[in-house]
Design a protein around this motif. Structure first.
Motif, PDB file in Angstrom:
ATOM      1  N   GLU A   1     -11.826  12.276   5.668  1.00  0.00           N
ATOM      2  CA  GLU A   1     -11.694  11.589   4.380  1.00  0.00           C
ATOM      3  C   GLU A   1     -10.410  12.026   3.666  1.00  0.00           C
ATOM      4  O   GLU A   1      -9.676  11.200   3.111  1.00  0.00           O
ATOM      5  N   ILE A   2     -10.131  13.318   3.700  1.00  0.00           N
ATOM      6  CA  ILE A   2      -8.911  13.830   3.060  1.00  0.00           C
ATOM      7  C   ILE A   2      -7.678  13.352   3.811  1.00  0.00           C
ATOM      8  O   ILE A   2      -6.693  12.901   3.206  1.00  0.00           O
ATOM      9  N   ALA A   3      -7.709  13.412   5.132  1.00  0.00           N
ATOM     10  CA  ALA A   3      -6.557  12.976   5.933  1.00  0.00           C
ATOM     11  C   ALA A   3      -6.253  11.503   5.709  1.00  0.00           C
ATOM     12  O   ALA A   3      -5.078  11.094   5.698  1.00  0.00           O
ATOM     13  N   ASN A   4      -7.290  10.698   5.503  1.00  0.00           N
ATOM     14  CA  ASN A   4      -7.092   9.255   5.305  1.00  0.00           C
ATOM     15  C   ASN A   4      -6.459   8.908   3.962  1.00  0.00           C
ATOM     16  O   ASN A   4      -6.054   7.760   3.747  1.00  0.00           O
ATOM     17  N   THR A   5      -6.370   9.877   3.057  1.00  0.00           N
ATOM     18  CA  THR A   5      -5.716   9.603   1.767  1.00  0.00           C
ATOM     19  C   THR A   5      -4.201   9.568   1.891  1.00  0.00           C
ATOM     20  O   THR A   5      -3.516   9.107   0.976  1.00  0.00           O
ATOM     21  N   TYR A   6      -3.672  10.043   3.015  1.00  0.00           N
ATOM     22  CA  TYR A   6      -2.214  10.054   3.207  1.00  0.00           C
ATOM     23  C   TYR A   6      -1.739   8.676   3.654  1.00  0.00           C
ATOM     24  O   TYR A   6      -2.260   8.109   4.611  1.00  0.00           O
ATOM     25  N   ASN A   7      -0.749   8.169   2.951  1.00  0.00           N
ATOM     26  CA  ASN A   7      -0.174   6.868   3.273  1.00  0.00           C
ATOM     27  C   ASN A   7       1.261   7.069   3.745  1.00  0.00           C
ATOM     28  O   ASN A   7       2.214   6.953   2.979  1.00  0.00           O
ATOM     29  N   ASP A   8       1.391   7.417   4.998  1.00  0.00           N
ATOM     30  CA  ASP A   8       2.710   7.679   5.572  1.00  0.00           C
ATOM     31  C   ASP A   8       2.742   7.035   6.950  1.00  0.00           C
ATOM     32  O   ASP A   8       1.878   7.286   7.789  1.00  0.00           O
ATOM     33  N   LYS A   9       3.731   6.193   7.185  1.00  0.00           N
ATOM     34  CA  LYS A   9       3.788   5.418   8.429  1.00  0.00           C
ATOM     35  C   LYS A   9       3.958   6.295   9.668  1.00  0.00           C
ATOM     36  O   LYS A   9       3.737   5.829  10.795  1.00  0.00           O
ATOM     37  N   ARG A  10       4.331   7.549   9.451  1.00  0.00           N
ATOM     38  CA  ARG A  10       4.502   8.449  10.596  1.00  0.00           C
ATOM     39  C   ARG A  10       3.170   9.014  11.088  1.00  0.00           C
ATOM     40  O   ARG A  10       3.111   9.624  12.155  1.00  0.00           O
ATOM     41  N   ILE A  11       2.097   8.815  10.325  1.00  0.00           N
ATOM     42  CA  ILE A  11       0.794   9.375  10.680  1.00  0.00           C
ATOM     43  C   ILE A  11      -0.043   8.350  11.433  1.00  0.00           C
ATOM     44  O   ILE A  11      -0.180   7.205  10.998  1.00  0.00           O
ATOM     45  N   ARG A  12      -0.600   8.761  12.573  1.00  0.00           N
ATOM     46  CA  ARG A  12      -1.551   7.933  13.312  1.00  0.00           C
ATOM     47  C   ARG A  12      -2.836   8.730  13.530  1.00  0.00           C
ATOM     48  O   ARG A  12      -2.784   9.916  13.853  1.00  0.00           O
ATOM     49  N   MET A  13      -3.965   8.085  13.369  1.00  0.00           N
ATOM     50  CA  MET A  13      -5.258   8.727  13.588  1.00  0.00           C
ATOM     51  C   MET A  13      -5.844   8.242  14.908  1.00  0.00           C
ATOM     52  O   MET A  13      -5.984   7.032  15.141  1.00  0.00           O
ATOM     53  N   ILE A  14      -6.172   9.188  15.785  1.00  0.00           N
ATOM     54  CA  ILE A  14      -6.814   8.886  17.063  1.00  0.00           C
ATOM     55  C   ILE A  14      -8.254   9.374  16.971  1.00  0.00           C
ATOM     56  O   ILE A  14      -8.503  10.521  16.596  1.00  0.00           O
ATOM     57  N   HIS A  15      -9.223   8.519  17.315  1.00  0.00           N
ATOM     58  CA  HIS A  15     -10.628   8.854  17.112  1.00  0.00           C
ATOM     59  C   HIS A  15     -11.327   9.185  18.433  1.00  0.00           C
ATOM     60  O   HIS A  15     -11.306   8.389  19.379  1.00  0.00           O
ATOM     61  N   ASN A  16     -11.932  10.367  18.505  1.00  0.00           N
ATOM     62  CA  ASN A  16     -12.862  10.674  19.591  1.00  0.00           C
ATOM     63  C   ASN A  16     -14.221  10.068  19.253  1.00  0.00           C
ATOM     64  O   ASN A  16     -14.616  10.058  18.086  1.00  0.00           O
ATOM     65  N   VAL A  17     -14.938   9.596  20.271  1.00  0.00           N
ATOM     66  CA  VAL A  17     -16.241   8.980  20.007  1.00  0.00           C
ATOM     67  C   VAL A  17     -17.300  10.034  19.688  1.00  0.00           C
ATOM     68  O   VAL A  17     -18.329   9.737  19.084  1.00  0.00           O
TER      69      VAL A  17
END
Length: 313
Positions: free
Chosen positions: A50-66
Motif C-alpha cells: 500500500e505504501i509502495a503504491n503511493t509512489y508515482n514515478d515512471k521508473r518504478i514497476r511492481m512485479i506480483h508474486n501469486v
C-alpha cells in the motif's frame, strides 16, 4: 552526449511497512538518474505494498508474486523482468547513499575487466543511527577471489554487477538458510572478476524481525551445515579436491562466526596440513591469486595457532 548506462534496481518487498518509504526515497534521491526500480510484491501481511503504491514515478514497476515465495525467488523474478545494463540489489529496509549508483557505474565504466563491484557498508538501527564504523573493503580482485574460498565476501545489497553475470545462467537458490548471497557469489567468482570501491555505499538495517535474525534464532544448526556445504562447493568449483579430514578441520577452526579455535596439538597439525594442501593445489593449478591465497592462509595460521609459516610451493 553519450547516454549513461541503465541500472535495474531489484527490491523484493515483504513486511517492511516501517522502512520501505525510507528505502525507496534513498533510491529516488540518487544523483545518478538512469535507472528502473523493480519492486517484487512477495505478498506481505502488512501495508508495505500500500505504501509502495503511493509512489508515482515512471521508473518504478511492481512485479506480483501469486504467493509468498521468498527472497531468492523474488530476486530472480525481478532480474528476469529487468532490462538494465547493470543490476543493483537492495533490501526493503536498507538505505543507499546518494552517490552509490554514480560511483559504482563510474567504476564499472572505468574498469572493463571488473564484472562485480561492492563497497563499504555500515550497520544502522531502526532509527537510521549508525551502530558501527563503515566496513573496510578490499578492491583487489585476486584477494577477493582467494577469500571467497573460505567466506562470503559481499552482502547482496551493496553490489552492482553487469548483466553478463546473470546471462551466464547464474541465479539465486532458495533453501540456503539466509546464505543465498554466498551461493550466488561462489557461482559468480569462478568466471567473473569482483572488486570494491572504498567509499560507503549502503547502510544495512539491523532489525530483530529480519529474515537473517530469524534464521539465527530458529535454524542455526541448519545454517551452519549449509555454510559448510557452500564452502566445500566453493573449493570444488574452483578445482580443489580436499579430503574429508581437511574439510572437517576447516569447519572446526574457520567457523562462519570466526570464533573457532584449535583445541589440541593434533588439531593444529591437521589445520596446518590443510593450509599447506590448499596452497599446494593452488600452485599446481597456477591460480592467478596464489600470492593472495598464501597471505590469507598465513593470516589464518597466525590467528588460530600463533605460528608463522613459509610456503615453498
Amino acid at each position: 552526449m553519450e547516454k549513461k548506462p541503465k541500472i535495474s534496481v531489484i527490491v523484493p518487498l515483504y513486511n517492511a511497512e516501517a522502512y520501505i518509504e525510507r528505502t525507496l526515497n534513498s533510491i529516488l534521491n540518487q544523483t545518478y538518474t538512469n535507472y528502473e526500480i523493480l519492486l517484487i510484491n512477495d505478498c506481505p501481511a502488512d501495508k508495505t505494498i500500500e505504501i509502495a503504491n503511493t509512489y508515482n514515478d515512471k521508473r518504478i514497476r511492481m512485479i506480483h508474486n501469486v504467493e509468498n515465495k521468498g527472497i531468492a525467488f523474488s530476486r530472480n523474478r525481478g532480474i528476469e523482468f529487468s532490462n538494465g545494463e547493470f543490476i543493483a540489489l537492495m533490501d526493503h529496509d536498507d538505505l543507499a547513499l546518494p552517490e552509490r549508483f554514480a560511483k559504482q557505474v563510474a567504476f564499472l565504466e572505468q574498469h572493463k575487466d571488473i564484472d562485480i563491484v561492492g563497497g563499504a557498508t555500515q550497520w544502522i538501527n531502526t532509527k537510521d543511527q549508525p551502530l558501527m564504523e563503515p566496513t573496510i573493503v578490499s578492491a583487489n580482485p585476486k584477494e577477493l577471489r582467494a577469500k571467497i574460498l573460505f567466506y562470503n565476501v559481499y552482502w547482496n545489497c551493496e553490489v552492482m554487477f553487469r548483466r553478463s553475470v546473470i546471462e551466464s545462467g547464474i541465479c539465486y537458490h532458495s533453501g540456503c538458510y539466509g546464505m543465498e548471497d554466498f551461493c550466488f557469489w561462489i557461482d559468480a567468482s569462478v568466471n567473473f572478476k569482483m572488486s570494491n570501491i572504498p567509499e560507503l555505499v549502503l547502510q544495512h538495517r539491523e532489525v530483530e524481525t529480519s529474515e537473517t535474525n530469524r534464521v539465527k534464532r530458529m535454524e542455526n544448526e541448519q545454517k551452519t551445515k549449509m555454510f559448510e556445504e557452500l564452502r566445500a562447493k566453493s573449493f570444488m568449483q574452483s578445482g580443489y579436491r580436499l579430503s574429508g579430514m581437511h574439510l572437517n578441520i576447516l569447519n572446526k577452526i574457520l567457523t562462519e562466526d570466526k570464533t573457532g579455535i584449535c583445541q589440541s596439538e593434533s588439531e593444529e597439525a591437521v589445520f596446518l596440513d590443510c593450509m599447506k594442501e590448499i596452497i599446494k593445489q593452488a600452485s599446481e593449478m597456477q591460480a592467478e591469486y596464489l600470492e593472495e591465497l598464501k597471505s590469507l592462509c598465513k593470516e589464518f595460521i597466525k590467528e588460530k595457532t600463533g605460528k608463522e609459516v613459509i610456503f615453498f610451493f
